[in-house]
Design a protein around this motif. Structure first.
Motif, PDB file in Angstrom:
ATOM      1  N   VAL A  44       0.863  -1.176   0.000  1.00 36.33           N
ATOM      2  CA  VAL A  44       0.000   0.000   0.000  1.00 36.33           C
ATOM      3  C   VAL A  44       0.902   1.228   0.000  1.00 36.33           C
ATOM      4  O   VAL A  44       1.747   1.386   0.888  1.00 36.33           O
ATOM      5  CB  VAL A  44      -0.935   0.023   1.229  1.00 36.33           C
ATOM      6  CG1 VAL A  44      -1.764   1.316   1.233  1.00 36.33           C
ATOM      7  CG2 VAL A  44      -1.843  -1.189   1.240  1.00 36.33           C
ATOM      8  N   HIS A  69      -0.841  -4.190  -5.857  1.00 36.28           N
ATOM      9  CA  HIS A  69      -0.516  -3.008  -5.069  1.00 36.28           C
ATOM     10  C   HIS A  69      -1.660  -1.992  -5.089  1.00 36.28           C
ATOM     11  O   HIS A  69      -2.400  -1.893  -6.061  1.00 36.28           O
ATOM     12  CB  HIS A  69       0.749  -2.334  -5.610  1.00 36.28           C
ATOM     13  CG  HIS A  69       1.982  -3.180  -5.532  1.00 36.28           C
ATOM     14  ND1 HIS A  69       2.112  -4.239  -4.676  1.00 36.28           N
ATOM     15  CD2 HIS A  69       3.169  -3.103  -6.221  1.00 36.28           C
ATOM     16  CE1 HIS A  69       3.311  -4.790  -4.830  1.00 36.28           C
ATOM     17  NE2 HIS A  69       3.956  -4.127  -5.760  1.00 36.28           N
ATOM     18  N   HIS A  70      -1.759  -1.202  -3.998  1.00 40.97           N
ATOM     19  CA  HIS A  70      -2.771  -0.157  -3.885  1.00 40.97           C
ATOM     20  C   HIS A  70      -2.112   1.207  -3.706  1.00 40.97           C
ATOM     21  O   HIS A  70      -1.105   1.326  -3.006  1.00 40.97           O
ATOM     22  CB  HIS A  70      -3.692  -0.417  -2.684  1.00 40.97           C
ATOM     23  CG  HIS A  70      -4.539  -1.636  -2.820  1.00 40.97           C
ATOM     24  ND1 HIS A  70      -5.281  -2.153  -1.772  1.00 40.97           N
ATOM     25  CD2 HIS A  70      -4.767  -2.461  -3.874  1.00 40.97           C
ATOM     26  CE1 HIS A  70      -5.924  -3.231  -2.184  1.00 40.97           C
ATOM     27  NE2 HIS A  70      -5.631  -3.429  -3.448  1.00 40.97           N
ATOM     28  N   CYS A  71      -2.695   2.233  -4.329  1.00 40.43           N
ATOM     29  CA  CYS A  71      -2.269   3.615  -4.136  1.00 40.43           C
ATOM     30  C   CYS A  71      -3.365   4.359  -3.385  1.00 40.43           C
ATOM     31  O   CYS A  71      -4.528   4.303  -3.776  1.00 40.43           O
ATOM     32  CB  CYS A  71      -2.022   4.298  -5.475  1.00 40.43           C
ATOM     33  SG  CYS A  71      -0.534   3.747  -6.292  1.00 40.43           S
ATOM     34  N   VAL A  72      -2.967   5.040  -2.319  1.00 37.26           N
ATOM     35  CA  VAL A  72      -3.936   5.763  -1.489  1.00 37.26           C
ATOM     36  C   VAL A  72      -3.550   7.231  -1.435  1.00 37.26           C
ATOM     37  O   VAL A  72      -2.419   7.570  -1.068  1.00 37.26           O
ATOM     38  CB  VAL A  72      -3.990   5.189  -0.061  1.00 37.26           C
ATOM     39  CG1 VAL A  72      -5.111   5.862   0.734  1.00 37.26           C
ATOM     40  CG2 VAL A  72      -4.184   3.692  -0.082  1.00 37.26           C
ATOM     41  N   ALA A 112      -1.386   4.542  -9.856  1.00 34.49           N
ATOM     42  CA  ALA A 112      -2.158   3.295  -9.878  1.00 34.49           C
ATOM     43  C   ALA A 112      -2.317   2.789 -11.306  1.00 34.49           C
ATOM     44  O   ALA A 112      -2.228   1.583 -11.567  1.00 34.49           O
ATOM     45  CB  ALA A 112      -3.522   3.511  -9.232  1.00 34.49           C
ATOM     46  N   GLY A 159      -2.967  -1.106 -10.593  1.00 37.74           N
ATOM     47  CA  GLY A 159      -3.479  -1.441  -9.264  1.00 37.74           C
ATOM     48  C   GLY A 159      -4.678  -0.594  -8.895  1.00 37.74           C
ATOM     49  O   GLY A 159      -5.142   0.238  -9.675  1.00 37.74           O
ATOM     50  N   LYS A 160      -5.178  -0.772  -7.678  1.00 38.75           N
ATOM     51  CA  LYS A 160      -6.344  -0.018  -7.203  1.00 38.75           C
ATOM     52  C   LYS A 160      -5.921   1.351  -6.672  1.00 38.75           C
ATOM     53  O   LYS A 160      -4.823   1.539  -6.176  1.00 38.75           O
ATOM     54  CB  LYS A 160      -7.060  -0.797  -6.094  1.00 38.75           C
ATOM     55  CG  LYS A 160      -8.016  -1.851  -6.604  1.00 38.75           C
ATOM     56  CD  LYS A 160      -8.879  -2.369  -5.462  1.00 38.75           C
ATOM     57  CE  LYS A 160      -9.926  -3.362  -5.986  1.00 38.75           C
ATOM     58  NZ  LYS A 160     -10.788  -3.873  -4.896  1.00 38.75           N
ATOM     59  N   TYR A 161      -6.872   2.287  -6.735  1.00 39.15           N
ATOM     60  CA  TYR A 161      -6.651   3.653  -6.282  1.00 39.15           C
ATOM     61  C   TYR A 161      -7.755   4.041  -5.300  1.00 39.15           C
ATOM     62  O   TYR A 161      -8.937   3.844  -5.577  1.00 39.15           O
ATOM     63  CB  TYR A 161      -6.648   4.590  -7.487  1.00 39.15           C
ATOM     64  CG  TYR A 161      -6.840   6.057  -7.174  1.00 39.15           C
ATOM     65  CD1 TYR A 161      -6.012   6.721  -6.280  1.00 39.15           C
ATOM     66  CD2 TYR A 161      -7.849   6.793  -7.796  1.00 39.15           C
ATOM     67  CE1 TYR A 161      -6.174   8.068  -6.003  1.00 39.15           C
ATOM     68  CE2 TYR A 161      -8.027   8.141  -7.540  1.00 39.15           C
ATOM     69  CZ  TYR A 161      -7.180   8.777  -6.636  1.00 39.15           C
ATOM     70  OH  TYR A 161      -7.352  10.109  -6.361  1.00 39.15           O
ATOM     71  N   PHE A 162      -7.351   4.585  -4.155  1.00 41.49           N
ATOM     72  CA  PHE A 162      -8.297   5.071  -3.144  1.00 41.49           C
ATOM     73  C   PHE A 162      -8.045   6.564  -2.942  1.00 41.49           C
ATOM     74  O   PHE A 162      -6.921   6.975  -2.667  1.00 41.49           O
ATOM     75  CB  PHE A 162      -8.092   4.328  -1.820  1.00 41.49           C
ATOM     76  CG  PHE A 162      -8.330   2.845  -1.910  1.00 41.49           C
ATOM     77  CD1 PHE A 162      -9.569   2.298  -1.615  1.00 41.49           C
ATOM     78  CD2 PHE A 162      -7.308   1.997  -2.322  1.00 41.49           C
ATOM     79  CE1 PHE A 162      -9.787   0.928  -1.711  1.00 41.49           C
ATOM     80  CE2 PHE A 162      -7.516   0.617  -2.421  1.00 41.49           C
ATOM     81  CZ  PHE A 162      -8.762   0.099  -2.118  1.00 41.49           C
ATOM     82  N   ARG A 171      -6.244   3.556   5.684  1.00 41.22           N
ATOM     83  CA  ARG A 171      -5.353   2.897   4.717  1.00 41.22           C
ATOM     84  C   ARG A 171      -4.060   3.701   4.549  1.00 41.22           C
ATOM     85  O   ARG A 171      -2.964   3.143   4.516  1.00 41.22           O
ATOM     86  CB  ARG A 171      -6.040   2.776   3.357  1.00 41.22           C
ATOM     87  CG  ARG A 171      -7.046   1.645   3.240  1.00 41.22           C
ATOM     88  CD  ARG A 171      -7.652   1.647   1.833  1.00 41.22           C
ATOM     89  NE  ARG A 171      -8.666   0.616   1.689  1.00 41.22           N
ATOM     90  CZ  ARG A 171      -8.423  -0.640   1.349  1.00 41.22           C
ATOM     91  NH1 ARG A 171      -7.171  -1.012   1.107  1.00 41.22           N
ATOM     92  NH2 ARG A 171      -9.396  -1.520   1.238  1.00 41.22           N
TER      93      ARG A 171
END
Length: 315
Positions: free
Chosen positions: A115, A139-142, A164, A169-172, A201
């Motif tokens: 993360v 992987h996640h990008c926050v 992301a 990967g996912k983005y928050f 997160r």
């Protein structure tokens, strides 16, 4: 083929000629039937869109020594220094982009899900533009800063989304403006369950990548309309040296608390951090902010330029 696709094709062609074939901008212009200025813009566009990946296998020994000395002096977990002698700010930013992308790539290469907490700004944007495309959907990008601008639009420097995309990967994102309209409005945004989950997160990210910003008339926060000229002058009177995610600090790295903090929705930061936070900044204008960020322990890692490193070590 659309107009945009044709432009990208032309930029890629110009990049091949310039970086691989070694043609000059004038030669490229003649070959493609363009003016030299257009050829130059195409080459710059190719680099900004991440078409060009630069890797220099031999490091500059002097910069390695500076980085090691800075790392020891400030107890950093990571430090990188790019050459900058007599270069202008734009050239330094390009070098920071290449070195910053190399640092980020080491974390992205991890097979285990990661993360990444990500800030915003021009420097981070240029670094992420320089990142190679890779397949790391685990992987996640926050985001660590509000994704909504003053006029309710999405901010132009929403770089976590771009990162992301580069990793697939996912983005928050933080569902809030950088500064709320009132303290009650801030409470409403920050108490929302989505905000709480995204902030949690970000606070528990394996590593955070943040820009270190200067605070003056014309700085990004001011130019984008987040803080007024009057607020800049007020902060300057209180000895502001820089900011990270809208958290202002003075030349000793001490937090400057004011009216804006009652409106700020960014993920919290703390001085003398024990969290893995890598700061990216360079150039003469950013030097006071870099020095203050180190003095206050706002970062645990730093990517900066040679001239800044020399001044930091001379003090």
């Amino acid at each position: 083929m659309s107009k945009e696709e044709k432009k990208q094709e032309q930029a890629a062609r110009a990049a091949w000629m310039y970086y691989v074939a070694g043609l000059t901008q004038q030669e490229i212009a003649k070959t493609l039937g363009l003016s030299r200025q257009v050829a130059q813009r195409l080459i710059s566009s190719a680099r900004e869109q991440g078409m060009v990946s630069v890797k220099i296998a031999h490091p500059v020994t002097h910069c390695l020594k500076l980085a090691a000395a800075l790392q020891e002096k400030h107890g950093l977990s990571l430090c990188r220094v790019v050459p900058s002698a007599s270069l202008d700010n734009e050239a330094i930013q390009q070098m920071l982009a290449v070195e910053g992308a190399e640092v980020m790539s080491q974390y992205i290469a991890e097979e285990q899900p990661q993360v990444f907490g990500v800030g915003s700004g021009k420097t981070l944007r240029s670094i992420i533009d320089a990142l190679p495309w890779t397949e790391r959907p685990q992987h996640h990008c926050v985001s660590m800063i509000g994704a909504i601008a003053r006029d309710d639009s999405g901010t132009r420097y929403d770089v976590p989304l771009r990162m992301a995309e580069k990793m697939q990967g996912k983005y928050f994102f933080v569902p809030a403006p950088l500064y709320a309209d009132s303290p009650d409005d801030k409470a409403m945004w920050c108490q929302h369950q989505v905000y709480q989950r995204v902030a949690a997160r970000a606070l528990n990210a394996h590593v955070a990548f943040l820009g270190i910003g200067d605070v003056s008339i014309g700085c990004p926060l001011n130019a984008e309309g987040f803080i007024t000229d009057e607020q800049v002058h007020s902060l300057e009177k209180r000895g502001v040296a820089g900011e990270m995610l809208g958290h202002f600090f003075d030349h000793n790295g001490e937090r400057i608390i004011g009216e804006l903090d009652q409106l700020l929705t960014s993920v919290p930061l703390e001085s003398h951090t024990t969290r893995p936070i890598i700061g990216f900044a360079g150039g003469e204008k950013k030097y006071p902010a870099i020095r203050a960020a180190l003095r206050g322990g706002w970062v645990s890692g730093l990517v900066t330029d040679e001239a800044s490193a020399l001044k930091l070590l001379a003090e």
